[in-house]
Design a protein around this motif. Structure first.
Motif, PDB file in Angstrom:
ATOM      1  N   LEU A 160      38.466  59.543  78.602  1.00 25.89           N
ATOM      2  CA  LEU A 160      38.969  58.782  77.463  1.00 25.89           C
ATOM      3  C   LEU A 160      39.695  57.524  77.922  1.00 25.89           C
ATOM      4  O   LEU A 160      39.587  56.463  77.286  1.00 25.89           O
ATOM      5  N   SER A 161      40.427  57.608  79.029  1.00 27.21           N
ATOM      6  CA  SER A 161      41.123  56.432  79.565  1.00 27.21           C
ATOM      7  C   SER A 161      40.124  55.385  80.045  1.00 27.21           C
ATOM      8  O   SER A 161      40.296  54.180  79.801  1.00 27.21           O
ATOM      9  N   LEU A 162      39.082  55.831  80.730  1.00 25.34           N
ATOM     10  CA  LEU A 162      38.049  54.906  81.204  1.00 25.34           C
ATOM     11  C   LEU A 162      37.339  54.245  80.024  1.00 25.34           C
ATOM     12  O   LEU A 162      37.012  53.054  80.059  1.00 25.34           O
ATOM     13  N   LEU A 163      37.111  55.025  78.975  1.00 29.83           N
ATOM     14  CA  LEU A 163      36.364  54.528  77.823  1.00 29.83           C
ATOM     15  C   LEU A 163      37.193  53.578  76.964  1.00 29.83           C
ATOM     16  O   LEU A 163      36.748  52.484  76.619  1.00 29.83           O
ATOM     17  N   ILE A 164      38.406  53.996  76.631  1.00 28.50           N
ATOM     18  CA  ILE A 164      39.204  53.256  75.643  1.00 28.50           C
ATOM     19  C   ILE A 164      40.121  52.230  76.286  1.00 28.50           C
ATOM     20  O   ILE A 164      40.273  51.115  75.783  1.00 28.50           O
ATOM     21  N   GLY A 165      40.744  52.604  77.414  1.00 34.16           N
ATOM     22  CA  GLY A 165      41.691  51.699  78.051  1.00 34.16           C
ATOM     23  C   GLY A 165      42.769  51.262  77.072  1.00 34.16           C
ATOM     24  O   GLY A 165      43.318  52.080  76.325  1.00 34.16           O
ATOM     25  N   ASP A 166      43.046  49.956  77.041  1.00 31.26           N
ATOM     26  CA  ASP A 166      44.049  49.444  76.102  1.00 31.26           C
ATOM     27  C   ASP A 166      43.408  48.771  74.891  1.00 31.26           C
ATOM     28  O   ASP A 166      44.081  48.078  74.132  1.00 31.26           O
ATOM     29  N   LEU A 167      42.090  48.995  74.699  1.00 28.14           N
ATOM     30  CA  LEU A 167      41.390  48.345  73.587  1.00 28.14           C
ATOM     31  C   LEU A 167      42.001  48.717  72.250  1.00 28.14           C
ATOM     32  O   LEU A 167      42.228  47.846  71.393  1.00 28.14           O
ATOM     33  N   GLN A 168      42.274  49.997  72.051  1.00 23.84           N
ATOM     34  CA  GLN A 168      42.788  50.445  70.756  1.00 23.84           C
ATOM     35  C   GLN A 168      44.129  49.794  70.432  1.00 23.84           C
ATOM     36  O   GLN A 168      44.324  49.277  69.323  1.00 23.84           O
ATOM     37  N   ILE A 169      45.047  49.770  71.385  1.00 29.11           N
ATOM     38  CA  ILE A 169      46.360  49.186  71.108  1.00 29.11           C
ATOM     39  C   ILE A 169      46.251  47.672  70.926  1.00 29.11           C
ATOM     40  O   ILE A 169      46.953  47.092  70.087  1.00 29.11           O
ATOM     41  N   ARG A 170      45.368  47.021  71.674  1.00 32.79           N
ATOM     42  CA  ARG A 170      45.214  45.565  71.500  1.00 32.79           C
ATOM     43  C   ARG A 170      44.615  45.237  70.145  1.00 32.79           C
ATOM     44  O   ARG A 170      44.951  44.221  69.542  1.00 32.79           O
ATOM     45  N   ARG A 171      43.751  46.106  69.624  1.00 29.67           N
ATOM     46  CA  ARG A 171      43.229  45.896  68.276  1.00 29.67           C
ATOM     47  C   ARG A 171      44.357  46.059  67.249  1.00 29.67           C
ATOM     48  O   ARG A 171      44.471  45.273  66.310  1.00 29.67           O
ATOM     49  N   VAL A 172      45.189  47.073  67.450  1.00 30.89           N
ATOM     50  CA  VAL A 172      46.258  47.350  66.485  1.00 30.89           C
ATOM     51  C   VAL A 172      47.269  46.211  66.422  1.00 30.89           C
ATOM     52  O   VAL A 172      47.737  45.852  65.338  1.00 30.89           O
ATOM     53  N   ILE A 173      47.598  45.620  67.571  1.00 34.35           N
ATOM     54  CA  ILE A 173      48.589  44.537  67.577  1.00 34.35           C
ATOM     55  C   ILE A 173      47.961  43.161  67.382  1.00 34.35           C
ATOM     56  O   ILE A 173      48.641  42.146  67.469  1.00 34.35           O
ATOM     57  N   GLY A 174      46.668  43.128  67.109  1.00 30.90           N
ATOM     58  CA  GLY A 174      45.999  41.874  66.787  1.00 30.90           C
ATOM     59  C   GLY A 174      45.685  40.993  67.973  1.00 30.90           C
ATOM     60  O   GLY A 174      45.490  39.781  67.809  1.00 30.90           O
ATOM     61  N   ARG A 175      45.588  41.576  69.169  1.00 23.39           N
ATOM     62  CA  ARG A 175      45.326  40.793  70.370  1.00 23.39           C
ATOM     63  C   ARG A 175      43.890  40.912  70.864  1.00 23.39           C
ATOM     64  O   ARG A 175      43.546  40.401  71.929  1.00 23.39           O
ATOM     65  N   ALA A 176      43.039  41.591  70.100  1.00 22.93           N
ATOM     66  CA  ALA A 176      41.628  41.718  70.480  1.00 22.93           C
ATOM     67  C   ALA A 176      40.776  41.683  69.217  1.00 22.93           C
ATOM     68  O   ALA A 176      41.131  42.294  68.211  1.00 22.93           O
ATOM     69  N   PRO A 177      39.653  40.964  69.258  1.00 18.29           N
ATOM     70  CA  PRO A 177      38.760  40.944  68.095  1.00 18.29           C
ATOM     71  C   PRO A 177      37.958  42.234  68.018  1.00 18.29           C
ATOM     72  O   PRO A 177      37.952  43.045  68.955  1.00 18.29           O
ATOM     73  N   VAL A 178      37.262  42.438  66.913  1.00 18.30           N
ATOM     74  CA  VAL A 178      36.345  43.567  66.808  1.00 18.30           C
ATOM     75  C   VAL A 178      35.240  43.374  67.842  1.00 18.30           C
ATOM     76  O   VAL A 178      34.568  42.337  67.848  1.00 18.30           O
ATOM     77  N   PRO A 179      35.048  44.301  68.767  1.00 15.71           N
ATOM     78  CA  PRO A 179      34.019  44.125  69.789  1.00 15.71           C
ATOM     79  C   PRO A 179      32.623  44.213  69.184  1.00 15.71           C
ATOM     80  O   PRO A 179      32.382  44.995  68.258  1.00 15.71           O
ATOM     81  N   ASP A 180      31.702  43.394  69.717  1.00 18.41           N
ATOM     82  CA  ASP A 180      30.334  43.459  69.206  1.00 18.41           C
ATOM     83  C   ASP A 180      29.591  44.628  69.840  1.00 18.41           C
ATOM     84  O   ASP A 180      30.095  45.315  70.731  1.00 18.41           O
ATOM     85  N   ALA A 181      28.374  44.870  69.363  1.00 23.00           N
ATOM     86  CA  ALA A 181      27.607  46.039  69.797  1.00 23.00           C
ATOM     87  C   ALA A 181      27.333  46.014  71.292  1.00 23.00           C
ATOM     88  O   ALA A 181      27.390  47.060  71.961  1.00 23.00           O
ATOM     89  N   ASP A 182      27.040  44.836  71.844  1.00 32.65           N
ATOM     90  CA  ASP A 182      26.761  44.755  73.280  1.00 32.65           C
ATOM     91  C   ASP A 182      27.997  45.091  74.108  1.00 32.65           C
ATOM     92  O   ASP A 182      27.905  45.789  75.124  1.00 32.65           O
ATOM     93  N   THR A 183      29.136  44.576  73.687  1.00 33.45           N
ATOM     94  CA  THR A 183      30.385  44.858  74.398  1.00 33.45           C
ATOM     95  C   THR A 183      30.701  46.346  74.375  1.00 33.45           C
ATOM     96  O   THR A 183      31.092  46.933  75.396  1.00 33.45           O
ATOM     97  N   ILE A 184      30.523  46.968  73.222  1.00 27.99           N
ATOM     98  CA  ILE A 184      30.773  48.406  73.097  1.00 27.99           C
ATOM     99  C   ILE A 184      29.816  49.195  73.981  1.00 27.99           C
ATOM    100  O   ILE A 184      30.220  50.116  74.702  1.00 27.99           O
TER     101      ILE A 184
END
Length: 204
Positions: A160-184
C-alpha cells in the motif's frame, strides 16, 4: 418502491450529500440540508440511513465497493492473485484520488468528533487491507511471492505504501491534480513490480 427506483433515489441523495459536504463540512452537513438538495423528504433519509452517521458510513462503503468486490471475488473464486493485484492497484488509486474520496477525507480531517474518520478507516482502509492480505497470501500460496506467516501485515503495508505513497494526502490538501489513466497505470505497475522484487520466491 421498486429496487431500481430506490437505487436511483439513493444515488441522487448521495450525490447531494457530497455537494453539501463540500460546502458545509461534516459538522454542518445536516440531514435536512441534504434532503432539500436531493429534493427528498427528511423522513426518507432517516428511514434509509438511520441518521447522518449512517448516511456517511454508506458513502464510504459505496465509494470502496468496486475495490472490495474485486478482492472478494478473487478470494472466493481462487483466481490468479497477481492478476488481481494488477487490476486492484489502478482501481484503488482511481478511487483514492477521485473527488469523492477527497471530499470525504477533507471532511474527516475537519470533523472534531472523529466520527467520519472512524467510518472511513473501518469501512475503507481497514476492510480493504484485510481483503488485500488474503489475496497476498493467495499469491504466496501460488508461488508468486514469498514471505512468512508473521509478515503478512508488513507485506500489505509495504504494498500500500509503494502504491499510494503521499498521493492521497497531496490530493486532500490540494497539492496534486487528479492523475490521468496513464499515470495511474504506470504507478500501479511500478508498485507491483517493486513488491514482486522485494518478496520474490527463491528457487533452489
Amino acid at each position: 418502491m421498486r429496487d431500481d427506483t430506490r437505487a436511483q433515489r439513493q444515488s441522487q441523495i448521495e450525490t447531494a450529500a457530497y455537494a453539501v459536504l463540500e460546502e458545509k463540512g461534516f459538522s454542518g452537513a445536516s440531514m435536512l440540508a441534504i434532503a432539500r438538495r436531493a429534493k427528498a423528504s427528511n423522513e426518507t433519509l432517516y428511514s434509509w440511513y438511520g441518521d447522518k452517521n449512517g448516511l456517511f458510513h454508506a458513502l464510504v462503503q459505496r465509494n470502496a465497493q468496486d475495490v472490495r468486490t474485486l478482492l472478494e471475488t478473487c478470494l472466493q473464486e481462487g483466481g490468479e492473485a497477481l492478476g488481481t493485484l494488477a487490476r486492484f492497484g489502478p482501481l484503488l488509486l482511481s478511487v483514492l484520488a477521485g473527488p469523492r474520496a477527497v471530499a470525504l477525507n477533507r471532511a474527516a480531517a475537519a470533523d472534531p468528533g472523529g466520527t467520519l474518520g472512524a467510518a472511513s478507516a473501518t469501512n475503507g482502509r481497514e476492510t480493504i487491507k484485510t481483503l488485500l492480505t488474503g489475496v497476498l497470501i493467495q499469491a504466496r500460496d501460488q508461488g508468486a511471492l514469498a514471505f512468512g506467516d508473521t509478515d503478512t501485515d508488513a507485506v500489505a503495508e509495504t504494498y500500500l505504501s509503494l502504491l499510494i505513497g503521499d498521493l492521497q494526502i497531496r490530493r486532500v490538501i490540494g497539492r496534486a491534480p487528479v492523475p490521468d489513466a496513464d499515470t495511474i497505470r504506470e504507478r500501479a505497475e511500478r508498485a507491483l513490480a517493486q513488491l514482486r522484487a522485494l518478496y520474490a520466491p527463491t528457487h533452489v
